[in-house]
Write a protein that holds these residues in place. Structure first.
Motif, PDB file in Angstrom:
ATOM      1  N   SER A  24      -1.842 -33.842  -7.267  1.00  0.00           N
ATOM      2  CA  SER A  24      -2.240 -32.623  -7.984  1.00  0.00           C
ATOM      3  C   SER A  24      -1.385 -31.466  -7.475  1.00  0.00           C
ATOM      4  O   SER A  24      -0.823 -31.522  -6.375  1.00  0.00           O
ATOM      5  N   ASN A  25      -1.272 -30.446  -8.295  1.00  0.00           N
ATOM      6  CA  ASN A  25      -0.449 -29.293  -7.930  1.00  0.00           C
ATOM      7  C   ASN A  25      -1.096 -28.009  -8.433  1.00  0.00           C
ATOM      8  O   ASN A  25      -2.125 -28.050  -9.107  1.00  0.00           O
ATOM      9  N   ASN A  26      -0.477 -26.902  -8.133  1.00  0.00           N
ATOM     10  CA  ASN A  26      -0.985 -25.608  -8.578  1.00  0.00           C
ATOM     11  C   ASN A  26      -0.062 -24.963  -9.615  1.00  0.00           C
ATOM     12  O   ASN A  26      -0.030 -23.749  -9.736  1.00  0.00           O
ATOM     13  N   TYR A  27       0.657 -25.757 -10.375  1.00  0.00           N
ATOM     14  CA  TYR A  27       1.604 -25.234 -11.367  1.00  0.00           C
ATOM     15  C   TYR A  27       0.854 -24.795 -12.618  1.00  0.00           C
ATOM     16  O   TYR A  27       1.086 -25.280 -13.721  1.00  0.00           O
ATOM     17  N   ASN A  30       2.604 -23.761 -16.032  1.00  0.00           N
ATOM     18  CA  ASN A  30       3.811 -24.548 -16.221  1.00  0.00           C
ATOM     19  C   ASN A  30       3.521 -25.620 -17.277  1.00  0.00           C
ATOM     20  O   ASN A  30       2.630 -26.447 -17.103  1.00  0.00           O
ATOM     21  N   ALA A  31       4.272 -25.586 -18.352  1.00  0.00           N
ATOM     22  CA  ALA A  31       4.038 -26.503 -19.476  1.00  0.00           C
ATOM     23  C   ALA A  31       4.149 -27.979 -19.070  1.00  0.00           C
ATOM     24  O   ALA A  31       3.525 -28.836 -19.692  1.00  0.00           O
ATOM     25  N   PHE A  32       4.912 -28.277 -18.034  1.00  0.00           N
ATOM     26  CA  PHE A  32       5.116 -29.668 -17.611  1.00  0.00           C
ATOM     27  C   PHE A  32       4.446 -29.970 -16.276  1.00  0.00           C
ATOM     28  O   PHE A  32       4.866 -30.856 -15.547  1.00  0.00           O
ATOM     29  N   ARG A  33       3.371 -29.263 -15.979  1.00  0.00           N
ATOM     30  CA  ARG A  33       2.689 -29.410 -14.676  1.00  0.00           C
ATOM     31  C   ARG A  33       2.206 -30.830 -14.401  1.00  0.00           C
ATOM     32  O   ARG A  33       2.064 -31.207 -13.247  1.00  0.00           O
ATOM     33  N   ASN A  34       1.997 -31.619 -15.434  1.00  0.00           N
ATOM     34  CA  ASN A  34       1.556 -32.999 -15.231  1.00  0.00           C
ATOM     35  C   ASN A  34       2.697 -34.011 -15.315  1.00  0.00           C
ATOM     36  O   ASN A  34       2.466 -35.218 -15.280  1.00  0.00           O
ATOM     37  N   SER A  35       3.917 -33.495 -15.427  1.00  0.00           N
ATOM     38  CA  SER A  35       5.075 -34.378 -15.586  1.00  0.00           C
ATOM     39  C   SER A  35       5.975 -34.449 -14.363  1.00  0.00           C
ATOM     40  O   SER A  35       6.819 -35.337 -14.268  1.00  0.00           O
ATOM     41  N   LEU A  59      15.110 -35.335 -20.214  1.00  0.00           N
ATOM     42  CA  LEU A  59      16.092 -34.292 -19.896  1.00  0.00           C
ATOM     43  C   LEU A  59      15.464 -32.899 -19.896  1.00  0.00           C
ATOM     44  O   LEU A  59      15.782 -32.072 -19.029  1.00  0.00           O
ATOM     45  N   VAL A  60      14.580 -32.637 -20.841  1.00  0.00           N
ATOM     46  CA  VAL A  60      13.929 -31.328 -20.883  1.00  0.00           C
ATOM     47  C   VAL A  60      13.081 -31.112 -19.633  1.00  0.00           C
ATOM     48  O   VAL A  60      13.106 -30.034 -19.025  1.00  0.00           O
ATOM     49  N   VAL A  61      12.353 -32.139 -19.217  1.00  0.00           N
ATOM     50  CA  VAL A  61      11.529 -32.015 -17.999  1.00  0.00           C
ATOM     51  C   VAL A  61      12.420 -31.731 -16.795  1.00  0.00           C
ATOM     52  O   VAL A  61      12.112 -30.868 -15.969  1.00  0.00           O
ATOM     53  N   ASP A  72      12.619 -20.835  -7.089  1.00  0.00           N
ATOM     54  CA  ASP A  72      11.537 -21.010  -6.113  1.00  0.00           C
ATOM     55  C   ASP A  72      10.195 -20.514  -6.630  1.00  0.00           C
ATOM     56  O   ASP A  72       9.442 -19.847  -5.931  1.00  0.00           O
ATOM     57  N   ASP A  73       9.899 -20.845  -7.877  1.00  0.00           N
ATOM     58  CA  ASP A  73       8.594 -20.545  -8.490  1.00  0.00           C
ATOM     59  C   ASP A  73       8.281 -21.667  -9.471  1.00  0.00           C
ATOM     60  O   ASP A  73       8.834 -21.703 -10.564  1.00  0.00           O
ATOM     61  N   LEU A  74       7.395 -22.568  -9.076  1.00  0.00           N
ATOM     62  CA  LEU A  74       7.047 -23.708  -9.919  1.00  0.00           C
ATOM     63  C   LEU A  74       5.851 -23.438 -10.815  1.00  0.00           C
ATOM     64  O   LEU A  74       5.510 -24.259 -11.661  1.00  0.00           O
TER      65      LEU A  74
END
Length: 93
Positions: A24-27, A30-35, A59-61, A72-74
């Motif tokens: 899990s993350n804190n993105y 971020n549209a791709f937070r699960n990718s 490639l987009v991911v 440096d900002d995810l």
């Protein structure tokens, strides 16, 4: 626009690995937070293996994640620095 030279022309050194599961993350914005997941300490970008089903999506991911890593900002897709980096690497039609 050549994304590899634009994103990688900086001191950005990242190892890319495929993953069947991501922590899990804190993105949050971020549209791709699960990718993808980026491990800062080891400079490793993990991309969800399912993204390989479509070369375009993969490639987009990668472009998306590397643009975030470079600034440096995810977390935030609306960060103007992220947007500048991401649009520099997106192919123009």
């Amino acid at each position: 626009c050549d994304w590899s030279s634009d994103v990688c022309s900086s001191d950005l050194e990242v190892t890319l690995l495929l993953a069947s599961n991501l922590p899990s993350n804190n993105y949050e914005r971020n549209a791709f937070r699960n990718s993808f997941f980026y491990e800062h300490a080891r400079k490793v970008l993990f991309v969800r293996q399912e993204r390989m089903e479509s070369v375009g999506d993969f490639l987009v991911v990668i472009m998306h994640a590397l643009s975030h890593i470079k600034i440096d900002d995810l977390v935030d897709d609306q960060n103007p620095l992220f947007l500048r980096e991401f649009y520099k690497v997106c192919p123009s039609r």
